[in-house]
Design an enzyme around this catalytic site. Structure first.
Site, PDB file in Angstrom:
ATOM      1  N   GLU A  63       0.895  -1.177   0.000  1.00  0.00           N
ATOM      2  CA  GLU A  63       0.000   0.000   0.000  1.00  0.00           C
ATOM      3  C   GLU A  63       0.916   1.206   0.000  1.00  0.00           C
ATOM      4  OE1 GLU A  63      -3.199   0.561  -0.026  1.00  0.00           O
ATOM      5  OE2 GLU A  63      -4.113  -1.386   0.343  1.00  0.00           O
ATOM      6  N   CYS A 117      -2.389   9.435   3.034  1.00  0.00           N
ATOM      7  CA  CYS A 117      -2.165   8.837   1.706  1.00  0.00           C
ATOM      8  C   CYS A 117      -3.229   9.310   0.723  1.00  0.00           C
ATOM      9  CB  CYS A 117      -2.145   7.320   1.805  1.00  0.00           C
ATOM     10  SG  CYS A 117      -3.634   6.608   2.533  1.00  0.00           S
TER      11      CYS A 117
HETATM   12  P1  NAD Z   1       8.026   5.097   4.868  1.00  0.00           P
HETATM   13  O1  NAD Z   1       8.020   4.314   3.610  1.00  0.00           O
HETATM   14  O2  NAD Z   1       9.172   5.997   5.134  1.00  0.00           O
HETATM   15  O3  NAD Z   1       7.936   4.122   6.126  1.00  0.00           O
HETATM   16  C1  NAD Z   1       6.931   3.133   6.254  1.00  0.00           C
HETATM   17  C2  NAD Z   1       7.463   2.010   7.120  1.00  0.00           C
HETATM   18  O4  NAD Z   1       8.472   1.308   6.379  1.00  0.00           O
HETATM   19  C3  NAD Z   1       8.136   2.452   8.404  1.00  0.00           C
HETATM   20  O5  NAD Z   1       7.871   1.510   9.411  1.00  0.00           O
HETATM   21  C4  NAD Z   1       9.608   2.479   8.023  1.00  0.00           C
HETATM   22  O6  NAD Z   1      10.467   2.365   9.140  1.00  0.00           O
HETATM   23  C5  NAD Z   1       9.691   1.254   7.112  1.00  0.00           C
HETATM   24  N1  NAD Z   1      10.758   1.293   6.132  1.00  0.00           N
HETATM   25  C6  NAD Z   1      11.169   2.371   5.396  1.00  0.00           C
HETATM   26  N2  NAD Z   1      12.176   2.009   4.581  1.00  0.00           N
HETATM   27  C7  NAD Z   1      12.392   0.686   4.780  1.00  0.00           C
HETATM   28  C8  NAD Z   1      13.318  -0.261   4.237  1.00  0.00           C
HETATM   29  N3  NAD Z   1      14.224   0.111   3.335  1.00  0.00           N
HETATM   30  N4  NAD Z   1      13.265  -1.520   4.679  1.00  0.00           N
HETATM   31  C9  NAD Z   1      12.349  -1.895   5.592  1.00  0.00           C
HETATM   32  N5  NAD Z   1      11.464  -1.055   6.172  1.00  0.00           N
HETATM   33  C10 NAD Z   1      11.487   0.227   5.766  1.00  0.00           C
HETATM   34  O7  NAD Z   1       6.662   5.914   4.891  1.00  0.00           O
HETATM   35  P2  NAD Z   1       6.172   6.988   5.937  1.00  0.00           P
HETATM   36  O8  NAD Z   1       6.932   8.272   5.751  1.00  0.00           O
HETATM   37  O9  NAD Z   1       6.129   6.410   7.314  1.00  0.00           O
HETATM   38  O10 NAD Z   1       4.665   7.189   5.431  1.00  0.00           O
HETATM   39  C11 NAD Z   1       4.339   8.057   4.395  1.00  0.00           C
HETATM   40  C12 NAD Z   1       4.049   7.352   3.091  1.00  0.00           C
HETATM   41  O11 NAD Z   1       3.156   6.280   3.297  1.00  0.00           O
HETATM   42  C13 NAD Z   1       3.377   8.271   2.088  1.00  0.00           C
HETATM   43  O12 NAD Z   1       3.902   8.051   0.806  1.00  0.00           O
HETATM   44  C14 NAD Z   1       1.924   7.830   2.153  1.00  0.00           C
HETATM   45  O13 NAD Z   1       1.163   8.129   0.988  1.00  0.00           O
HETATM   46  C15 NAD Z   1       2.081   6.375   2.351  1.00  0.00           C
HETATM   47  N6  NAD Z   1       0.862   5.799   2.931  1.00  0.00           N
HETATM   48  C16 NAD Z   1       0.119   4.960   2.172  1.00  0.00           C
HETATM   49  C17 NAD Z   1      -1.065   4.422   2.661  1.00  0.00           C
HETATM   50  C18 NAD Z   1      -1.926   3.489   1.866  1.00  0.00           C
HETATM   51  O14 NAD Z   1      -2.825   2.866   2.424  1.00  0.00           O
HETATM   52  N7  NAD Z   1      -1.697   3.338   0.571  1.00  0.00           N
HETATM   53  C19 NAD Z   1      -1.475   4.767   3.962  1.00  0.00           C
HETATM   54  C20 NAD Z   1      -0.681   5.629   4.703  1.00  0.00           C
HETATM   55  C21 NAD Z   1       0.489   6.136   4.187  1.00  0.00           C
END
Ligand code: NAD
Length: 467
Positions: free
Chosen positions: A222, A257
């Site tokens: 997602e 999101c």
């Molecule tokens: P992010 O991708 O930075 O982090 C999300 C999670 O992934 C965190 O727990 C982070 O620690 C982990 N993570 C990040 N890089 C990783 C890696 N290389 N390996 C393993 N784990 C890793 O996102 P964020 O800043 O926390 O959230 C914002 C983003 O999430 C925005 O783009 C938003 O649109 C999206 N989002 C999508 C939905 C949806 O349902 N589609 C819902 C909420 C947020």
């Protein structure tokens, strides 16, 4: 140790969690794997009772949890209460629908006997972002546990405290591990993790999908969105409509999101729209401390997010609403509207994830569709019109996983419809029957009629059945 500050009052440390080492991740995944077998062997009714009890515990702690979430995430306390309440409702929805979704299907007819079994994967890794940490984790935890999986949740280090408390309320094989990308990578790459459910941005998603792919571990992704909200030429700019639209962009300081991230209105009505929008913002948008009554928008999540948001706002951005906050002591950003920016500028072409919203005037439906469908992200969208039939016809041409009509995002959420993106906004689904189906694998047992004991001998084995 991970210490989390209050983004509205940077000097205040809200709480700490222990950062997991790779050794901790290994130990917890092995524990979850060991527990999973006994959990899956219990009747589904027992597992659903455990989920019902957890939902009741979350519900009774809702005030305390909402306040903690507001303090660690900067989201206004009413929205935190709403998010946690929605998570409770979702768990109850899972309890109601899981028995049918996860039941074996056993048919015995002229084809022979076929049993389709829905089996859990084993250990599910749930990797979640900070902007809605409770619902986005519970969307994975609920169905995964109901189906008989164990779960290891890796929340964002930017909002780890409330979800840590929520996970502890389940009397089931579930644990949280804390840390950043390295912790997530240790979890996803673990040999005993059999399914990965990720919500977050494109960079994290790409890294997680690659690691999982290397192990051939299935994933649900997602990812981000850059949702367009398109007003057709017959749409009203009435007060209640504009109020709804403003909050669809500025709730959680634009860090949602499926926020309305770019607005499109007929060019001939642009000035009228801007004036109605500013009036609505004056009514419903008040920036301040997320715990204060009447505040509808808090700070952004971090110093980096504050810097990035400021860089997106040009000097002629129109400030919106009442601003009752100090950007020096909290990560506050003045919400603003940017009128008629370049359609290719970063504010329009990318996901701003900030309280800075662009509005563009269009001259034809084909032009606005081309603009709305530009880019790699296809999460949500909305179309606004006095004529619902026209709105649905227009919506069919959007490249979006979910299109709202005459609203956008939270006021339109429904448990009956699955959410998920198209293009590069991810794959897999959450909510609804499709979301439940992500947590089981189907195994088939088939006794073909021709080879069952007592069947008439004939024909001999052939490569393919006759039909
Ligand atoms: P992010 O991708 O930075 O982090 C999300 C999670 O992934 C965190 O727990 C982070 O620690 C982990 N993570 C990040 N890089 C990783 C890696 N290389 N390996 C393993 N784990 C890793 O996102 P964020 O800043 O926390 O959230 C914002 C983003 O999430 C925005 O783009 C938003 O649109 C999206 N989002 C999508 C939905 C949806 O349902 N589609 C819902 C909420 C947020």
């Amino acid at each position: 140790m991970i210490a989390r500050e209050n983004p509205a009052r940077i000097a205040e440390i809200v709480g700490t969690v222990v950062a997991a080492t790779p050794g901790d991740v290994d130990r917890i995944v092995r524990w979850a794997d060991g527990e999973q077998r006994a959990w899956a062997a219990r009747p589904i009714a027992d597992r659903l009772t455990v989920i019902t009890e957890a939902a009741a515990r979350i519900e009774s702690a809702i005030e305390e949890l909402a306040e903690l979430l507001a303090r660690e995430s900067g989201k206004v306390v009413g929205d935190c209460r709403g998010e946690i309440g929605f998570a409770v409702r979702y768990l109850r929805w899972v309890v109601e629908h899981a028995p049918a979704a996860y039941a074996d299907r056993d048919t015995d007819d002229e084809r022979g006997r076929i049993v389709e079994q829905r089996r859990p994967f084993g250990v599910v890794a749930a990797i979640t972002p900070w902007n809605a940490p409770i619902i986005l984790s519970v969307l994975k935890i609920g169905p995964a546990l109901a189906a008989g999986n164990a779960v290891v949740v890796k929340p964002s280090p930017l909002a780890p405290l409330t979800i840590d408390r929520v996970v502890a309320l389940f009397d089931a094989p579930i644990r949280a591990v804390h840390g950043g990308p390295e912790t997530g990578a240790a979890l996803v790459g673990h040999e005993l993790v059999r399914k990965v459910a990720f919500t977050g941005g494109a960079a994290g998603g790409r890294a997680v999908a690659a690691l999982a792919g290397d192990r051939l571990t299935p994933t649900v992704m997602e990812l981000g969105g850059n949702d367009p909200a398109v007003f057709l030429d017959d749409a009203t700019f009435a007060g209640d409509v504009m109020d709804r639209l403003v909050m669809a962009s500025f709730a959680t300081s634009g860090q949602v999101c499926m926020a309305a991230k770019r607005l499109y209105v007929p060019l001939a009505r642009l000035a009228e729209f801007v004036s109605s929008y500013r009036e609505a913002a004056g009514r419903v948008l008040r920036t301040g401390d997320p715990l204060s009554a009447g505040v509808t928008m808090g700070p952004v999540i971090s110093a980096a997010a504050q810097r990035a948001a400021r860089a997106l706002a040009p000097p002629d951005a129109i400030p919106l609403g009442t601003f009752d906050a100090d950007p020096a002591t909290g990560y506050f950003v003045r919400p603003s509207l940017v009128v008629a920016p370049d359609p290719d500028s970063p504010l329009v072409a990318g996901e701003q994830f900030a309280p800075i919203v662009p509005v563009l005037g269009y001259t034809s439906e084909d032009q606005v569709l081309a603009w709305a469908n530009a880019g790699e992200l296809g999460l949500g969208a909305s179309v606004w019109s006095a004529d619902e039939g026209r709105a649905f016809a227009f919506a069919r041409r959007f490249e979006a996983g979910f299109t709202f009509v005459n609203t956008h995002n939270r006021t339109g959420m429904s448990l009956r419809a699955p959410f998920g993106g198209v293009k590069r906004s991810g794959w897999g689904r959450e909510y609804a029957a499709e979301g439940l189906a992500e947590y089981v694998q189907t195994c088939v047992i088939h006794a073909p009629a021709a080879f069952r004991p007592g069947a008439e001998p004939g024909g001999g084995p052939s490569a393919y059945p006759a039909h």
